[in-house]
Design a protein around this motif. Structure first.
Motif, PDB file in Angstrom:
ATOM      1  N   LEU A   1      25.950 -19.997   3.897  1.00  0.00           N
ATOM      2  CA  LEU A   1      25.888 -18.873   4.831  1.00  0.00           C
ATOM      3  C   LEU A   1      27.117 -17.970   4.687  1.00  0.00           C
ATOM      4  N   ASP A   2      28.277 -18.574   4.483  1.00  0.00           N
ATOM      5  CA  ASP A   2      29.490 -17.781   4.235  1.00  0.00           C
ATOM      6  C   ASP A   2      29.350 -16.972   2.949  1.00  0.00           C
ATOM      7  N   PHE A   3      28.762 -17.577   1.939  1.00  0.00           N
ATOM      8  CA  PHE A   3      28.513 -16.897   0.671  1.00  0.00           C
ATOM      9  C   PHE A   3      27.658 -15.647   0.888  1.00  0.00           C
ATOM     10  N   CYS A   4      26.673 -15.746   1.761  1.00  0.00           N
ATOM     11  CA  CYS A   4      25.808 -14.588   2.046  1.00  0.00           C
ATOM     12  C   CYS A   4      26.620 -13.455   2.669  1.00  0.00           C
ATOM     13  N   GLY A   5      27.581 -13.800   3.508  1.00  0.00           N
ATOM     14  CA  GLY A   5      28.460 -12.779   4.070  1.00  0.00           C
ATOM     15  C   GLY A   5      29.279 -12.088   2.989  1.00  0.00           C
ATOM     16  N   GLU A   6      29.720 -12.871   2.010  1.00  0.00           N
ATOM     17  CA  GLU A   6      30.455 -12.287   0.883  1.00  0.00           C
ATOM     18  C   GLU A   6      29.551 -11.407   0.031  1.00  0.00           C
ATOM     19  N   LEU A   7      28.301 -11.823  -0.129  1.00  0.00           N
ATOM     20  CA  LEU A   7      27.340 -10.990  -0.863  1.00  0.00           C
ATOM     21  C   LEU A   7      27.164  -9.647  -0.172  1.00  0.00           C
ATOM     22  N   ASN A   8      27.152  -9.658   1.140  1.00  0.00           N
ATOM     23  CA  ASN A   8      27.023  -8.420   1.896  1.00  0.00           C
ATOM     24  C   ASN A   8      28.202  -7.487   1.609  1.00  0.00           C
ATOM     25  N   ARG A   9      29.405  -8.040   1.593  1.00  0.00           N
ATOM     26  CA  ARG A   9      30.586  -7.224   1.298  1.00  0.00           C
ATOM     27  C   ARG A   9      30.531  -6.675  -0.134  1.00  0.00           C
ATOM     28  N   PHE A  10      30.080  -7.497  -1.058  1.00  0.00           N
ATOM     29  CA  PHE A  10      29.927  -7.052  -2.442  1.00  0.00           C
ATOM     30  C   PHE A  10      28.895  -5.922  -2.517  1.00  0.00           C
ATOM     31  N   ALA A  11      27.796  -6.073  -1.790  1.00  0.00           N
ATOM     32  CA  ALA A  11      26.732  -5.065  -1.800  1.00  0.00           C
ATOM     33  C   ALA A  11      27.226  -3.736  -1.239  1.00  0.00           C
ATOM     34  N   VAL A  12      28.095  -3.772  -0.243  1.00  0.00           N
ATOM     35  CA  VAL A  12      28.660  -2.540   0.303  1.00  0.00           C
ATOM     36  C   VAL A  12      29.455  -1.815  -0.784  1.00  0.00           C
ATOM     37  N   GLN A  13      30.235  -2.566  -1.545  1.00  0.00           N
ATOM     38  CA  GLN A  13      30.997  -1.961  -2.641  1.00  0.00           C
ATOM     39  C   GLN A  13      30.068  -1.367  -3.686  1.00  0.00           C
TER      40      GLN A  13
ATOM     41  N   LYS B   1      20.623 -13.310   9.382  1.00  0.00           N
ATOM     42  CA  LYS B   1      19.584 -12.330   9.733  1.00  0.00           C
ATOM     43  C   LYS B   1      20.168 -10.916   9.732  1.00  0.00           C
ATOM     44  N   TYR B   2      21.367 -10.772  10.272  1.00  0.00           N
ATOM     45  CA  TYR B   2      21.999  -9.461  10.301  1.00  0.00           C
ATOM     46  C   TYR B   2      22.402  -9.008   8.896  1.00  0.00           C
ATOM     47  N   THR B   3      22.810  -9.941   8.065  1.00  0.00           N
ATOM     48  CA  THR B   3      23.148  -9.608   6.675  1.00  0.00           C
ATOM     49  C   THR B   3      21.927  -9.064   5.952  1.00  0.00           C
TER      50      THR B   3
ATOM     51  N   LYS C   1      19.280  -7.671   7.265  1.00  0.00           N
ATOM     52  CA  LYS C   1      18.959  -6.361   7.843  1.00  0.00           C
ATOM     53  C   LYS C   1      19.898  -5.292   7.293  1.00  0.00           C
ATOM     54  N   ASN C   2      21.168  -5.613   7.177  1.00  0.00           N
ATOM     55  CA  ASN C   2      22.148  -4.670   6.651  1.00  0.00           C
ATOM     56  C   ASN C   2      21.843  -4.307   5.199  1.00  0.00           C
ATOM     57  N   LEU C   3      21.470  -5.286   4.402  1.00  0.00           N
ATOM     58  CA  LEU C   3      21.129  -5.019   3.004  1.00  0.00           C
ATOM     59  C   LEU C   3      19.891  -4.134   2.903  1.00  0.00           C
ATOM     60  N   GLU C   4      18.916  -4.381   3.751  1.00  0.00           N
ATOM     61  CA  GLU C   4      17.708  -3.546   3.774  1.00  0.00           C
ATOM     62  C   GLU C   4      18.069  -2.105   4.140  1.00  0.00           C
ATOM     63  N   THR C   5      18.956  -1.943   5.110  1.00  0.00           N
ATOM     64  CA  THR C   5      19.386  -0.605   5.528  1.00  0.00           C
ATOM     65  C   THR C   5      20.121   0.103   4.401  1.00  0.00           C
ATOM     66  N   MET C   6      20.975  -0.629   3.693  1.00  0.00           N
ATOM     67  CA  MET C   6      21.701  -0.044   2.559  1.00  0.00           C
ATOM     68  C   MET C   6      20.733   0.472   1.509  1.00  0.00           C
ATOM     69  N   LEU C   7      19.720  -0.338   1.197  1.00  0.00           N
ATOM     70  CA  LEU C   7      18.746   0.080   0.191  1.00  0.00           C
ATOM     71  C   LEU C   7      17.958   1.298   0.651  1.00  0.00           C
ATOM     72  N   TYR C   8      17.622   1.340   1.913  1.00  0.00           N
ATOM     73  CA  TYR C   8      16.907   2.493   2.454  1.00  0.00           C
ATOM     74  C   TYR C   8      17.765   3.750   2.325  1.00  0.00           C
ATOM     75  N   GLU C   9      19.030   3.641   2.711  1.00  0.00           N
ATOM     76  CA  GLU C   9      19.913   4.798   2.630  1.00  0.00           C
ATOM     77  C   GLU C   9      20.151   5.233   1.188  1.00  0.00           C
ATOM     78  N   LEU C  10      20.253   4.284   0.287  1.00  0.00           N
ATOM     79  CA  LEU C  10      20.392   4.633  -1.136  1.00  0.00           C
ATOM     80  C   LEU C  10      19.147   5.343  -1.639  1.00  0.00           C
ATOM     81  N   SER C  11      17.983   4.898  -1.195  1.00  0.00           N
ATOM     82  CA  SER C  11      16.749   5.552  -1.635  1.00  0.00           C
ATOM     83  C   SER C  11      16.694   6.987  -1.125  1.00  0.00           C
ATOM     84  N   LEU C  12      17.214   7.232   0.066  1.00  0.00           N
ATOM     85  CA  LEU C  12      17.244   8.593   0.594  1.00  0.00           C
ATOM     86  C   LEU C  12      18.167   9.479  -0.218  1.00  0.00           C
TER      87      LEU C  12
END
Length: 119
Positions: free
Chosen positions: A23-35, A77-79, A81-92
């Motif tokens: 689960l901690d790893f998933c949080g790190e993936l989220n930070r990587f995805a933001v970058q 769950k929030y991670t 959702k955040n990744l889905e939002t990032m992809l949506y915004e990138l698609s826009l």
């Protein structure tokens, strides 16, 4: 006696510790995805989302009620959702929807009546 599992280095760890680490790893993936999203690397963000989605599918099989892992699981769950939002915004931004074509003249015309009256 608590059940244990071997980690990638062969050390025995408690099941709860292992699950918490994932689960901690998933949080790190989220930070990587933001970058990566900042760099407009949509493919890497998709890879992160897909991996978190697969982990979420496995974690849905567990019952975390009354468990110390419950808060970390909620974070998963929030991670996602955040990744889905990032992809949506990138698609826009790729479609140009977020880009505005406002010209300087449209915002503050050089020869407006209000400006002439002030002079």
């Amino acid at each position: 006696d608590e059940e244990k599992v071997k980690d990638s280095l062969g050390h025995l760890v408690k099941n709860e510790e292992y699950l918490g680490g994932v689960l901690d790893f998933c949080g790190e993936l989220n930070r990587f995805a933001v970058q990566r999203a900042t760099a407009r690397d949509e493919e890497k963000v998709k890879e992160c989302r897909d991996l978190v989605e697969n982990i979420m599918a496995q974690y849905l099989k567990f019952d975390f009620r009354n468990s110390g892992l419950r808060r970390k699981y909620d974070g998963l769950k929030y991670t996602l959702k955040n990744l889905e939002t990032m992809l949506y915004e990138l698609s826009l931004t790729h479609q140009g929807i977020k880009k505005t074509n406002v010209r300087k003249e449209d915002v503050a015309p050089k020869n407006s009546k209000a400006q002439e009256e002030d002079d």
